[in-house]
Design a protein around this motif. Sequence first.
Motif, short mmCIF file in Angstrom:
data_model
loop_
_atom_site.label_atom_id
_atom_site.label_comp_id
_atom_site.label_asym_id
_atom_site.label_seq_id
_atom_site.Cartn_x
_atom_site.Cartn_y
_atom_site.Cartn_z
N LEU A 1 0.82 -1.20 0.00
CA LEU A 1 0.00 0.00 0.00
C LEU A 1 0.87 1.27 0.00
N VAL A 2 1.96 1.23 0.75
CA VAL A 2 2.86 2.38 0.81
C VAL A 2 3.46 2.65 -0.57
N GLU A 3 3.87 1.58 -1.26
CA GLU A 3 4.42 1.75 -2.61
C GLU A 3 3.39 2.36 -3.54
N GLN A 4 2.15 1.94 -3.43
CA GLN A 4 1.08 2.49 -4.27
C GLN A 4 0.89 3.98 -4.02
N VAL A 5 0.94 4.38 -2.76
CA VAL A 5 0.80 5.81 -2.43
C VAL A 5 1.93 6.61 -3.06
N PHE A 6 3.16 6.12 -2.93
CA PHE A 6 4.28 6.84 -3.53
C PHE A 6 4.16 6.88 -5.05
N ASN A 7 3.86 5.77 -5.67
CA ASN A 7 3.76 5.74 -7.13
C ASN A 7 2.63 6.62 -7.65
N ARG A 8 1.53 6.63 -6.96
CA ARG A 8 0.33 7.35 -7.44
C ARG A 8 0.30 8.81 -7.02
N PHE A 9 0.65 9.09 -5.76
CA PHE A 9 0.45 10.44 -5.21
C PHE A 9 1.74 11.21 -4.91
N LEU A 10 2.84 10.51 -4.74
CA LEU A 10 4.09 11.16 -4.35
C LEU A 10 5.24 10.79 -5.29
N PRO A 11 5.04 10.90 -6.60
CA PRO A 11 6.09 10.46 -7.53
C PRO A 11 7.35 11.32 -7.50
N GLN A 12 7.29 12.48 -6.85
CA GLN A 12 8.47 13.34 -6.77
C GLN A 12 9.54 12.76 -5.84
N TYR A 13 9.17 11.76 -5.06
CA TYR A 13 10.13 11.13 -4.15
C TYR A 13 10.51 9.76 -4.69
N ALA A 14 11.81 9.54 -4.87
CA ALA A 14 12.29 8.23 -5.31
C ALA A 14 12.12 7.24 -4.17
N LEU A 15 11.68 6.05 -4.49
CA LEU A 15 11.41 5.04 -3.47
C LEU A 15 12.15 3.77 -3.82
N ARG A 16 12.80 3.20 -2.83
CA ARG A 16 13.39 1.87 -2.97
C ARG A 16 12.84 1.05 -1.83
N SER A 17 12.22 -0.05 -2.16
CA SER A 17 11.61 -0.85 -1.09
C SER A 17 12.26 -2.22 -1.01
N PHE A 18 12.14 -2.81 0.17
CA PHE A 18 12.66 -4.13 0.44
C PHE A 18 11.51 -4.95 1.01
N ASP A 19 11.47 -6.23 0.69
CA ASP A 19 10.34 -7.05 1.11
C ASP A 19 10.43 -7.53 2.56
N SER A 20 11.55 -7.25 3.21
CA SER A 20 11.70 -7.65 4.62
C SER A 20 12.85 -6.88 5.25
N GLY A 21 12.86 -6.89 6.58
CA GLY A 21 13.99 -6.31 7.29
C GLY A 21 15.29 -7.06 6.99
N THR A 22 15.18 -8.36 6.81
CA THR A 22 16.35 -9.18 6.47
C THR A 22 16.93 -8.74 5.13
N ALA A 23 16.07 -8.46 4.15
CA ALA A 23 16.55 -8.04 2.83
C ALA A 23 17.26 -6.69 2.91
N LEU A 24 16.74 -5.78 3.71
CA LEU A 24 17.40 -4.48 3.87
C LEU A 24 18.77 -4.65 4.54
N CYS A 25 18.83 -5.45 5.58
CA CYS A 25 20.11 -5.67 6.27
C CYS A 25 21.12 -6.35 5.35
N ARG A 26 20.67 -7.30 4.56
CA ARG A 26 21.55 -7.97 3.61
C ARG A 26 22.10 -6.94 2.61
N HIS A 27 21.23 -6.03 2.14
CA HIS A 27 21.66 -4.98 1.22
C HIS A 27 22.72 -4.09 1.88
N LEU A 28 22.51 -3.73 3.13
CA LEU A 28 23.48 -2.89 3.84
C LEU A 28 24.82 -3.60 3.98
N ASP A 29 24.78 -4.87 4.30
CA ASP A 29 26.01 -5.62 4.50
C ASP A 29 26.80 -5.80 3.20
N GLN A 30 26.11 -5.82 2.08
CA GLN A 30 26.77 -6.03 0.79
C GLN A 30 27.10 -4.72 0.08
#
Length: 135
Positions: A1-30
């Motif tokens: 739902l958050v991604e939909q709000v950004f895509n539809r109503f707040l396109p001026q802000y770039a968004l990068r999403s992760f499907d879990s906290g684990t995925a974000l931490c893995r991204h940070l570590d790499q």
Amino acid sequence: LVEQVFNRFLPQYALRSFDSGTALCRHLDQQAGPDVPNLVLMDMQMPGLNGLQTLQHIRRCAPWPLVPVVMMTTQTAPDEQAACYEAGASAFVPKPDSLPQLHQTLRVICQYWLELNQQPTVPPGRPTTSLPSSG
């Protein structure tokens, strides 16, 4: 739902999403290099690592300690709020349950943290010491 709000109503802000906290931490570590976001919006209730565990990981990763992290949740227990602030959350916001309210909340959060607030910066050569959005 958050991604939909950004895509539809707040396109001026770039968004990068992760499907879990684990995925974000893995991204940070790499991650190699200074690809640091201006803001992290994070749900407390995520698969894998929860929001608090992910926040603690973020705060240990240089240069991420200066990145504002806004925690969002539908459950606003005082002990959860306190634990998030103790772990380094910049804000703790109740997650609205309707699309119009979520749009308004995200717009205000982004306007404040990305346009009005002035974040400290780390001078070049000075070491820092010790993201996700769930839909």
